[in-house]
Design a protein around this motif. Sequence first.
Motif, PDB file in Angstrom:
ATOM      1  N   LEU A 193      -6.137  -2.534  -8.465  1.00 44.41           N
ATOM      2  CA  LEU A 193      -7.429  -1.865  -8.627  1.00 44.41           C
ATOM      3  C   LEU A 193      -8.138  -1.712  -7.290  1.00 44.41           C
ATOM      4  CD1 LEU A 193      -8.799  -3.470 -11.926  1.00 44.41           C
ATOM      5  CD2 LEU A 193      -8.236  -1.059 -11.572  1.00 44.41           C
ATOM      6  N   SER A 194      -8.096  -2.766  -6.473  1.00 42.65           N
ATOM      7  CA  SER A 194      -8.732  -2.691  -5.152  1.00 42.65           C
ATOM      8  C   SER A 194      -8.078  -1.624  -4.290  1.00 42.65           C
ATOM      9  CB  SER A 194      -8.653  -4.049  -4.457  1.00 42.65           C
ATOM     10  OG  SER A 194      -9.407  -5.021  -5.136  1.00 42.65           O
ATOM     11  N   TYR A 195      -6.761  -1.586  -4.271  1.00 40.44           N
ATOM     12  CA  TYR A 195      -6.048  -0.610  -3.453  1.00 40.44           C
ATOM     13  C   TYR A 195      -6.309   0.811  -3.944  1.00 40.44           C
ATOM     14  CZ  TYR A 195      -3.390  -4.031  -0.695  1.00 40.44           C
ATOM     15  OH  TYR A 195      -3.020  -5.017   0.181  1.00 40.44           O
ATOM     16  N   LEU A 196      -6.394   0.984  -5.261  1.00 48.74           N
ATOM     17  CA  LEU A 196      -6.714   2.310  -5.805  1.00 48.74           C
ATOM     18  C   LEU A 196      -8.114   2.739  -5.377  1.00 48.74           C
ATOM     19  CD1 LEU A 196      -5.270   2.023  -9.436  1.00 48.74           C
ATOM     20  CD2 LEU A 196      -4.335   3.374  -7.541  1.00 48.74           C
ATOM     21  N   ASP A 197      -9.047   1.798  -5.338  1.00 44.82           N
ATOM     22  CA  ASP A 197     -10.387   2.091  -4.835  1.00 44.82           C
ATOM     23  C   ASP A 197     -10.334   2.542  -3.380  1.00 44.82           C
ATOM     24  OD1 ASP A 197     -11.726   1.570  -7.205  1.00 44.82           O
ATOM     25  OD2 ASP A 197     -12.216  -0.503  -6.672  1.00 44.82           O
ATOM     26  N   PHE A 198      -9.546   1.844  -2.571  1.00 43.83           N
ATOM     27  CA  PHE A 198      -9.450   2.177  -1.153  1.00 43.83           C
ATOM     28  C   PHE A 198      -8.901   3.605  -0.972  1.00 43.83           C
ATOM     29  CE2 PHE A 198      -8.555  -2.609  -0.357  1.00 43.83           C
ATOM     30  CZ  PHE A 198      -9.898  -2.896  -0.575  1.00 43.83           C
ATOM     31  N   LEU A 199      -7.878   3.940  -1.752  1.00 38.13           N
ATOM     32  CA  LEU A 199      -7.285   5.273  -1.658  1.00 38.13           C
ATOM     33  C   LEU A 199      -8.267   6.345  -2.110  1.00 38.13           C
ATOM     34  CD1 LEU A 199      -3.747   4.392  -3.052  1.00 38.13           C
ATOM     35  CD2 LEU A 199      -4.251   5.136  -0.714  1.00 38.13           C
ATOM     36  N   LEU A 250       0.835  -1.203   0.000  1.00 32.58           N
ATOM     37  CA  LEU A 250       0.000   0.000   0.000  1.00 32.58           C
ATOM     38  C   LEU A 250       0.868   1.251   0.000  1.00 32.58           C
ATOM     39  CD1 LEU A 250      -2.814   1.348   0.275  1.00 32.58           C
ATOM     40  CD2 LEU A 250      -2.498   1.199   2.759  1.00 32.58           C
ATOM     41  N   LYS A 251       1.874   1.300   0.853  1.00 25.62           N
ATOM     42  CA  LYS A 251       2.742   2.472   0.929  1.00 25.62           C
ATOM     43  C   LYS A 251       3.536   2.657  -0.361  1.00 25.62           C
ATOM     44  CE  LYS A 251       3.236   2.640   5.960  1.00 25.62           C
ATOM     45  NZ  LYS A 251       4.173   2.590   7.107  1.00 25.62           N
ATOM     46  N   MET A 252       3.953   1.560  -0.967  1.00 26.26           N
ATOM     47  CA  MET A 252       4.679   1.636  -2.230  1.00 26.26           C
ATOM     48  C   MET A 252       3.784   2.205  -3.325  1.00 26.26           C
ATOM     49  SD  MET A 252       6.764  -1.435  -4.186  1.00 26.26           S
ATOM     50  CE  MET A 252       7.463  -1.957  -2.622  1.00 26.26           C
ATOM     51  N   LEU A 253       2.512   1.804  -3.304  1.00 26.03           N
ATOM     52  CA  LEU A 253       1.559   2.295  -4.306  1.00 26.03           C
ATOM     53  C   LEU A 253       1.313   3.796  -4.133  1.00 26.03           C
ATOM     54  CD1 LEU A 253      -0.464   1.872  -6.587  1.00 26.03           C
ATOM     55  CD2 LEU A 253      -2.149   1.174  -4.861  1.00 26.03           C
ATOM     56  N   VAL A 254       1.145   4.250  -2.884  1.00 26.27           N
ATOM     57  CA  VAL A 254       0.924   5.676  -2.645  1.00 26.27           C
ATOM     58  C   VAL A 254       2.137   6.483  -3.100  1.00 26.27           C
ATOM     59  CG1 VAL A 254       0.456   7.442  -0.915  1.00 26.27           C
ATOM     60  CG2 VAL A 254      -0.620   5.218  -0.704  1.00 26.27           C
ATOM     61  N   ARG A 255       3.317   5.958  -2.823  1.00 32.26           N
ATOM     62  CA  ARG A 255       4.523   6.676  -3.255  1.00 32.26           C
ATOM     63  C   ARG A 255       4.606   6.709  -4.780  1.00 32.26           C
ATOM     64  NH1 ARG A 255       9.073   8.769  -1.256  1.00 32.26           N
ATOM     65  NH2 ARG A 255      10.909   8.762  -2.598  1.00 32.26           N
ATOM     66  N   PHE A 256       4.222   5.623  -5.440  1.00 30.61           N
ATOM     67  CA  PHE A 256       4.202   5.606  -6.906  1.00 30.61           C
ATOM     68  C   PHE A 256       3.255   6.681  -7.429  1.00 30.61           C
ATOM     69  CE2 PHE A 256       2.151   4.324 -10.840  1.00 30.61           C
ATOM     70  CZ  PHE A 256       3.224   4.035 -11.663  1.00 30.61           C
ATOM     71  N   LEU A 257       2.061   6.795  -6.843  1.00 33.38           N
ATOM     72  CA  LEU A 257       1.103   7.803  -7.284  1.00 33.38           C
ATOM     73  C   LEU A 257       1.641   9.212  -7.050  1.00 33.38           C
ATOM     74  CD1 LEU A 257      -2.270   6.301  -5.951  1.00 33.38           C
ATOM     75  CD2 LEU A 257      -1.364   6.191  -8.280  1.00 33.38           C
ATOM     76  N   SER A 258       2.306   9.428  -5.912  1.00 33.93           N
ATOM     77  CA  SER A 258       2.829  10.758  -5.608  1.00 33.93           C
ATOM     78  C   SER A 258       3.935  11.160  -6.572  1.00 33.93           C
ATOM     79  CB  SER A 258       3.331  10.823  -4.167  1.00 33.93           C
ATOM     80  OG  SER A 258       4.485  10.020  -3.992  1.00 33.93           O
TER      81      SER A 258
END
Length: 404
Positions: free
Chosen positions: A251-257, A214-222
């Motif tokens: 996709l699920s994690y993006l929905d959660f964010l 999850l943290k890796m995904l948020v950093r990727f988006l940032s």
Amino acid sequence: MERPILEREGYSERIRRMFGRRMVIALTGQRRVGKSFVMKAVIEEKRREGNANIIYIDKERTEFDDIATYKDLESYVKERLMDGKDNYLFIDEVQEIGEFEKTVLDLQASGKCEIMLTGSNAKMLSGELATRLRGRYIDYRIRGLSYTEFLRFHDMPDSDESLGLYLQNGGLPGLMHIGLDNPDLVADYLTSVYNTILLRDIIEREKIRNIPLLKMLVRFLSDNVGKQFSARSISNYLKGQKADVSANIILSYLDFLSNAYIVDRVGRYNIHGKKILEFDEKFYFEDMGLRNVIIGGNRKFDIEKVMENVVYKHLARLGYTIYVGQLQKAEIDFVAENQSGTIYVQVTYLLATEDTVNREFGNLKLIKDNHPKYVVSMDRTYGVTNIDGIRHIHLRDFLKTTSF
């Protein structure tokens, strides 16, 4: 001494007009964007009217820990309703009360009180409450401070220096208690808010086990604000980082964010075909301060990403529905639509070369309609220019504009 509540531009007046219409009013948005500010301003106004009985529950305060279920809520409220008074129920962070919608439905049906809720999860009204209250509730998305609000909250002049502080620190109202002259404390505060959102609104609520992912995904988006990509392309990138995860999980994690309002997802729109496209979205952060502490480093290294994000947020705050414009040979940063019409916006840091001018204005020239078109930059030397009906506007001036 407690500071006075500063009214949020554009929110309180619309909400004020909705009272008395038998509607449940829901204020939704990311934690700490100011939902409580808006609610408390309404509460103070109702108290001044003289006949109001205010029932206020703040689920972020321990004194309300005993209100954990809809039954607890029902008992608490019904004990405090008063005959001969105008009863108002205000609940802050209502999603923390299990099955709260059952009591809200009962109270709304009885007509015994008017109800305002705040919540930090987009699914708050997606269940039974939304189904049974269809047409009897209204949802206002509350966002962080606009640039002009930021100036007012921090008692600053409109200047390039103030704009730089806005781009760096974002628009969370709570920063006025920290002071922008304490950058280390600002970073501590923003990190704390980010961790709270991640823990309470995503990890605990969605029962996420793979927290590093999850943290890796948020950093990727940032790090990829304003870039188009699909869940599959993110999955392929993460595999390169030794994180083997399927596109469905992404996709699920993006929905959660998105449900926690930390990011907004923006789809693509075929301008010539007038058709919404269903792949390769862009993501923008609700708050640039949070985005900047997530990515770390100095915002100047990716100024165009920051500018594009704040332009998106300003358009969203003005009530526009926003898409990424797709032409056969070009892309338009934003196609923004509301009841008044459509505008097209390109964002670039500086119009320093003829190639940049030709690209930014040239893409807009490819659109064969008469809707307003803008190029937003930080280039003062280029001035207020109108080329073939396309207007250049400085970012500071754009963020002070309330209608286009």
